[in-house]
Design a protein around this motif. Structure first.
Motif, PDB file in Angstrom:
ATOM      1  N   HIS A 141      84.987  58.994  27.146  1.00  0.00           N
ATOM      2  CA  HIS A 141      84.245  60.251  27.174  1.00  0.00           C
ATOM      3  C   HIS A 141      83.695  60.530  25.778  1.00  0.00           C
ATOM      4  O   HIS A 141      84.381  60.305  24.772  1.00  0.00           O
ATOM      5  N   PRO A 142      82.441  61.018  25.654  1.00  0.00           N
ATOM      6  CA  PRO A 142      81.820  61.130  24.324  1.00  0.00           C
ATOM      7  C   PRO A 142      82.341  62.280  23.460  1.00  0.00           C
ATOM      8  O   PRO A 142      82.153  62.253  22.243  1.00  0.00           O
ATOM      9  N   THR A 143      82.982  63.302  24.046  1.00  0.00           N
ATOM     10  CA  THR A 143      83.435  64.444  23.232  1.00  0.00           C
ATOM     11  C   THR A 143      84.905  64.786  23.411  1.00  0.00           C
ATOM     12  O   THR A 143      85.480  65.443  22.541  1.00  0.00           O
ATOM     13  N   ALA A 144      85.523  64.390  24.501  1.00  0.00           N
ATOM     14  CA  ALA A 144      86.924  64.729  24.765  1.00  0.00           C
ATOM     15  C   ALA A 144      87.828  63.557  24.387  1.00  0.00           C
ATOM     16  O   ALA A 144      87.515  62.398  24.675  1.00  0.00           O
ATOM     17  N   ALA A 145      88.948  63.878  23.771  1.00  0.00           N
ATOM     18  CA  ALA A 145      89.885  62.839  23.345  1.00  0.00           C
ATOM     19  C   ALA A 145      90.722  62.368  24.536  1.00  0.00           C
ATOM     20  O   ALA A 145      91.070  63.155  25.430  1.00  0.00           O
ATOM     21  N   ASN A 146      91.030  61.066  24.544  1.00  0.00           N
ATOM     22  CA  ASN A 146      91.968  60.461  25.498  1.00  0.00           C
ATOM     23  C   ASN A 146      91.507  60.555  26.949  1.00  0.00           C
ATOM     24  O   ASN A 146      92.333  60.574  27.863  1.00  0.00           O
ATOM     25  N   ILE A 147      90.204  60.616  27.186  1.00  0.00           N
ATOM     26  CA  ILE A 147      89.661  60.573  28.542  1.00  0.00           C
ATOM     27  C   ILE A 147      88.871  59.278  28.690  1.00  0.00           C
ATOM     28  O   ILE A 147      87.947  59.009  27.924  1.00  0.00           O
ATOM     29  N   LEU A 148      89.264  58.469  29.676  1.00  0.00           N
ATOM     30  CA  LEU A 148      88.639  57.166  29.908  1.00  0.00           C
ATOM     31  C   LEU A 148      88.171  57.076  31.355  1.00  0.00           C
ATOM     32  O   LEU A 148      88.878  57.511  32.276  1.00  0.00           O
ATOM     33  N   PHE A 149      86.973  56.500  31.541  1.00  0.00           N
ATOM     34  CA  PHE A 149      86.432  56.262  32.880  1.00  0.00           C
ATOM     35  C   PHE A 149      86.409  54.754  33.133  1.00  0.00           C
ATOM     36  O   PHE A 149      86.138  53.964  32.217  1.00  0.00           O
ATOM     37  N   SER A 150      86.663  54.377  34.391  1.00  0.00           N
ATOM     38  CA  SER A 150      86.605  52.963  34.776  1.00  0.00           C
ATOM     39  C   SER A 150      85.951  52.862  36.147  1.00  0.00           C
ATOM     40  O   SER A 150      86.056  53.772  36.970  1.00  0.00           O
ATOM     41  N   SER A 151      85.265  51.749  36.364  1.00  0.00           N
ATOM     42  CA  SER A 151      84.676  51.483  37.684  1.00  0.00           C
ATOM     43  C   SER A 151      84.998  50.051  38.067  1.00  0.00           C
ATOM     44  O   SER A 151      84.981  49.154  37.216  1.00  0.00           O
ATOM     45  N   GLY A 152      85.280  49.866  39.360  1.00  0.00           N
ATOM     46  CA  GLY A 152      85.696  48.553  39.833  1.00  0.00           C
ATOM     47  C   GLY A 152      84.887  48.084  41.012  1.00  0.00           C
ATOM     48  O   GLY A 152      83.992  48.778  41.515  1.00  0.00           O
ATOM     49  N   PHE A 188      77.020  58.766  30.027  1.00  0.00           N
ATOM     50  CA  PHE A 188      77.257  60.198  29.907  1.00  0.00           C
ATOM     51  C   PHE A 188      76.081  60.869  29.203  1.00  0.00           C
ATOM     52  O   PHE A 188      75.396  60.248  28.386  1.00  0.00           O
ATOM     53  N   ASN A 189      75.912  62.177  29.509  1.00  0.00           N
ATOM     54  CA  ASN A 189      74.985  62.953  28.694  1.00  0.00           C
ATOM     55  C   ASN A 189      75.679  63.336  27.383  1.00  0.00           C
ATOM     56  O   ASN A 189      76.816  62.941  27.121  1.00  0.00           O
ATOM     57  N   THR A 190      75.018  64.133  26.542  1.00  0.00           N
ATOM     58  CA  THR A 190      75.508  64.364  25.178  1.00  0.00           C
ATOM     59  C   THR A 190      76.874  65.020  25.146  1.00  0.00           C
ATOM     60  O   THR A 190      77.763  64.603  24.381  1.00  0.00           O
ATOM     61  N   ASN A 191      77.108  66.029  25.972  1.00  0.00           N
ATOM     62  CA  ASN A 191      78.397  66.718  25.932  1.00  0.00           C
ATOM     63  C   ASN A 191      79.373  66.229  26.993  1.00  0.00           C
ATOM     64  O   ASN A 191      80.478  66.777  27.115  1.00  0.00           O
ATOM     65  N   GLY A 192      79.008  65.213  27.746  1.00  0.00           N
ATOM     66  CA  GLY A 192      79.927  64.626  28.715  1.00  0.00           C
ATOM     67  C   GLY A 192      80.118  65.440  29.975  1.00  0.00           C
ATOM     68  O   GLY A 192      81.085  65.201  30.720  1.00  0.00           O
ATOM     69  N   SER A 193      79.218  66.383  30.270  1.00  0.00           N
ATOM     70  CA  SER A 193      79.347  67.184  31.486  1.00  0.00           C
ATOM     71  C   SER A 193      78.719  66.516  32.695  1.00  0.00           C
ATOM     72  O   SER A 193      78.953  66.942  33.832  1.00  0.00           O
ATOM     73  N   PRO A 377      86.965  64.351  17.891  1.00  0.00           N
ATOM     74  CA  PRO A 377      86.655  64.927  19.208  1.00  0.00           C
ATOM     75  C   PRO A 377      86.472  66.432  19.106  1.00  0.00           C
ATOM     76  O   PRO A 377      87.062  67.100  18.259  1.00  0.00           O
ATOM     77  N   SER A 378      85.658  66.974  19.987  1.00  0.00           N
ATOM     78  CA  SER A 378      85.454  68.421  20.028  1.00  0.00           C
ATOM     79  C   SER A 378      86.315  69.090  21.088  1.00  0.00           C
ATOM     80  O   SER A 378      86.410  70.322  21.114  1.00  0.00           O
ATOM     81  N   LEU A 379      86.955  68.304  21.954  1.00  0.00           N
ATOM     82  CA  LEU A 379      87.808  68.836  23.009  1.00  0.00           C
ATOM     83  C   LEU A 379      89.049  67.983  23.156  1.00  0.00           C
ATOM     84  O   LEU A 379      89.028  66.771  22.885  1.00  0.00           O
ATOM     85  N   THR A 380      90.130  68.595  23.586  1.00  0.00           N
ATOM     86  CA  THR A 380      91.302  67.825  24.010  1.00  0.00           C
ATOM     87  C   THR A 380      91.118  67.435  25.477  1.00  0.00           C
ATOM     88  O   THR A 380      90.225  67.942  26.175  1.00  0.00           O
ATOM     89  N   ALA A 381      91.968  66.550  25.946  1.00  0.00           N
ATOM     90  CA  ALA A 381      91.870  66.110  27.336  1.00  0.00           C
ATOM     91  C   ALA A 381      92.091  67.272  28.301  1.00  0.00           C
ATOM     92  O   ALA A 381      91.358  67.423  29.296  1.00  0.00           O
ATOM     93  N   GLN A 382      93.065  68.127  28.018  1.00  0.00           N
ATOM     94  CA  GLN A 382      93.363  69.244  28.917  1.00  0.00           C
ATOM     95  C   GLN A 382      92.223  70.264  28.923  1.00  0.00           C
ATOM     96  O   GLN A 382      91.916  70.846  29.961  1.00  0.00           O
ATOM     97  N   GLU A 383      91.600  70.492  27.769  1.00  0.00           N
ATOM     98  CA  GLU A 383      90.482  71.432  27.717  1.00  0.00           C
ATOM     99  C   GLU A 383      89.321  70.939  28.563  1.00  0.00           C
ATOM    100  O   GLU A 383      88.683  71.724  29.291  1.00  0.00           O
ATOM    101  N   ASN A 389      83.089  72.541  28.174  1.00  0.00           N
ATOM    102  CA  ASN A 389      82.092  71.578  27.689  1.00  0.00           C
ATOM    103  C   ASN A 389      81.710  71.929  26.261  1.00  0.00           C
ATOM    104  O   ASN A 389      81.447  73.099  25.960  1.00  0.00           O
ATOM    105  N   LYS A 390      81.688  70.951  25.397  1.00  0.00           N
ATOM    106  CA  LYS A 390      81.265  71.126  24.014  1.00  0.00           C
ATOM    107  C   LYS A 390      80.499  69.894  23.569  1.00  0.00           C
ATOM    108  O   LYS A 390      80.819  68.783  23.980  1.00  0.00           O
TER     109      LYS A 390
END
Length: 525
Positions: A141-152, A188-193, A377-383, A389-390
């Motif tokens: 994720h471009p702004t949130a820490a410890n968030i990962l996306f995967s596709s299979g 992702f877009n700039t803020n990851g929303s 990062p501008s956000l934590t994973a929980q935020e 969105n930041k």
């Protein structure tokens, strides 16, 4: 009726690609032979990671960025997967953490030690197990820490929260099941929303990554998309793929209306996949073809025509994969705005290619280096999971500005090191500081120093003049473009001097004529 050509002013019109010298390349690297359409290379200001060949499983190499030259054939690998590694991505907020996915249907998170690897690294920090088939893509994720996306290849996109103490995570926080075929690309877009995906069912989708809902879907049959990319804050998408006649094609879309593309442009009839890269700081788009040797680049604008072709970097060495250096790792002293790392399998070589804006001045160029995304990062994973969105935390690339990375950078060998003596350079810097403060430079020193010291400084300053030019205020040209610009300037100066001489000669003749008339008048009286 007169014709007035429309000229588009651009500071990036003359951007050129500069390949690194042989000693600044990475030689004898066993690059993977996989036919998967991925980059196979990930770069950050510390390391370069590249997928390699490994018997009995999948592996990749992690090479310190400054360790150029020939690679040891027994160089340690990161090898913990039971199948071929298909994708690797560095954590944008931790230069010592990397994610990898494999044909063994797992994702692994690795901690890379600061010192060089002494032996193969087989123990990962976390293992993510939920996909039923091989995993083809991972994306942080471009702004949130410890968030990962995967596709299979199970047609699922999974969202992982790594901010847990578990070493093996069996269930993601969200599973997106809207795709009908294999996902080929994620962006992702700039803020990851928002998350955009390109799928093998020929559809481009814009998703809400937290809810998993499809916000927009493109069913346009004239363009088969392979890769998709958000274009910063322009609210536009760019996709690369093929047309109905199997020509490689670039298409631009409005992210709020995917019914029809805003523009389409056919490139050529080759079969290699096109990898797009967008630099939001300069609004430049780079298109790299798999199996090609060239790199095309464009300037993107909000108004028509949206894509303005600039030129292309050409090379005879085809690339199998490509890596990109983050903006915080560029050499701003040489006006470098982008850097690629080409994987050349025919030579087992990784070749850095710097995209450079030709400028005469070696000072920091504020106009081509706006504030860019940093390593915080501008956000934590929980935020982020709770709905916040930041935008990214922006930093300046000006040398000496505060770094947001808490870990020190290792020494890096620059791509080009112009050797310059230090004493006159410091002399000029002090003069500039004095001028900026509004005071006469060296005013305090000149009051206390004897007269011979001032004369010595004047002689020292004179020694750095070449043909009447200060080599630090007017450095010698480094590129062919700079050489041509200097030649044209010299021709203009010669022409101006000739005109000035002609004017002086005319004035001298007029003056002689007036003196002659005065003499004749005085003789009559």
């Amino acid at each position: 009726m007169s014709w007035h050509p429309q000229y588009r002013s651009s500071k990036f019109r003359h951007v050129f690609g500069k390949p690194a010298s042989k000693e600044n390349c990475y030689d004898s690297v066993p690059i993977t032979r996989s036919v998967h359409d991925n980059h196979f290379c990930a770069v950050n200001p510390h390391f370069i990671a590249v997928v390699t060949e490994c018997a009995g499983g999948g592996a990749f190499l992690v090479i310190p960025l400054h360790q150029t030259g020939k690679l040891d054939p027994h160089y340690p690998k990161v090898c913990g997967h039971r199948g071929n590694v298909l994708d690797i991505k560095w954590n944008p907020f931790d230069d010592f953490e990397i994610a990898s996915c494999s044909e063994d249907a797992t994702i692994k998170i690795w901690d890379i030690p600061k010192q060089l690897l002494a032996r193969n690294l087989t123990a990962c920090r976390k293992e993510l197990v939920a996909h039923s088939r091989r995993v083809g893509l991972v994306e942080w994720h471009p702004t949130a820490a410890n968030i990962l996306f995967s596709s299979g290849y199970d047609y699922k996109v999974m969202v992982w929260n790594l901010d847990t103490k578990e070493s093996v995570i069996m269930s993601p926080v969200k599973t997106i099941n809207c795709h009908q075929d294999v996902i080929l690309s994620m962006s992702f877009n700039t803020n990851g929303s928002l998350l955009a995906t390109a799928c093998r069912d020929r559809k481009i989708r814009v998703l809400d990554p937290r809810a998993g809902a499809v916000l927009q879907e493109a069913s346009y049959k004239g363009h088969r998309a392979n890769k998709v990319l958000f274009l910063g804050n322009l609210k536009k998408l760019l996709s690369t793929g093929t047309s109905r006649w199997n020509n490689r094609q670039v298409a631009l879309w409005d992210q709020d209306d995917l019914s029809v593309p805003l523009t389409e442009e056919d490139l050529d009839g080759s079969s290699g996949v096109l990898f797009p890269f967008y630099d939001a700081d300069t609004s430049m788009l780079y298109v790299v073809g798999k199996g090609d040797g060239n790199i095309r680049y464009y300037e993107v604008s909000a108004d028509k025509p949206h894509l303005n072709y600039l030129t292309e970097y050409r090379s005879y060495n085809p690339q199998k994969g490509i890596g990109v250096m983050p903006k915080r790792g560029l050499d701003v002293s040489s006006c470098e705005i982008f850097r690629f790392y080409k994987l050349i399998t025919t030579k087992s070589l990784i070749e850095p290619v710097s995209m450079i804006v030709p400028r005469r001045s070696e000072s920091y160029q504020e106009d081509i280096y706006p504030p860019t995304a940093g390593a915080q990062p501008s956000l934590t994973a929980q935020e982020w999971l709770s709905g916040m969105n930041k935008g990214p935390v922006l930093v300046s690339l000006r040398p000496g500005s505060e770094l947001l990375s808490t870990r020190p950078l290792p020494p890096e060998r620059p791509l080009s090191n112009p050797m310059a003596p230090t004493s006159p350079l410091l002399f000029n810097q002090r003069e500039k500081l004095g001028a900026e403060d509004g005071r006469r430079p060296f005013s305090l020193l000149e009051e206390k120093a004897p007269r011979w010291a001032a004369e010595h400084r004047l002689e020292e300053k004179k020694t750095w003049l070449t043909n009447g030019f200060d080599i630090f205020e007017c450095p010698p040209p480094k590129t062919e473009n700079e050489l041509l610009q200097m030649f044209y300037r010299q021709q203009d100066e010669i022409r101006r001097l000739r005109e000035l001489v002609t004017q002086r000669e005319v004035q001298a003749k007029q003056l002689e004529l007036e003196i002659k008339n005065l003499r004749m008048g005085s003789e009559r009286f």
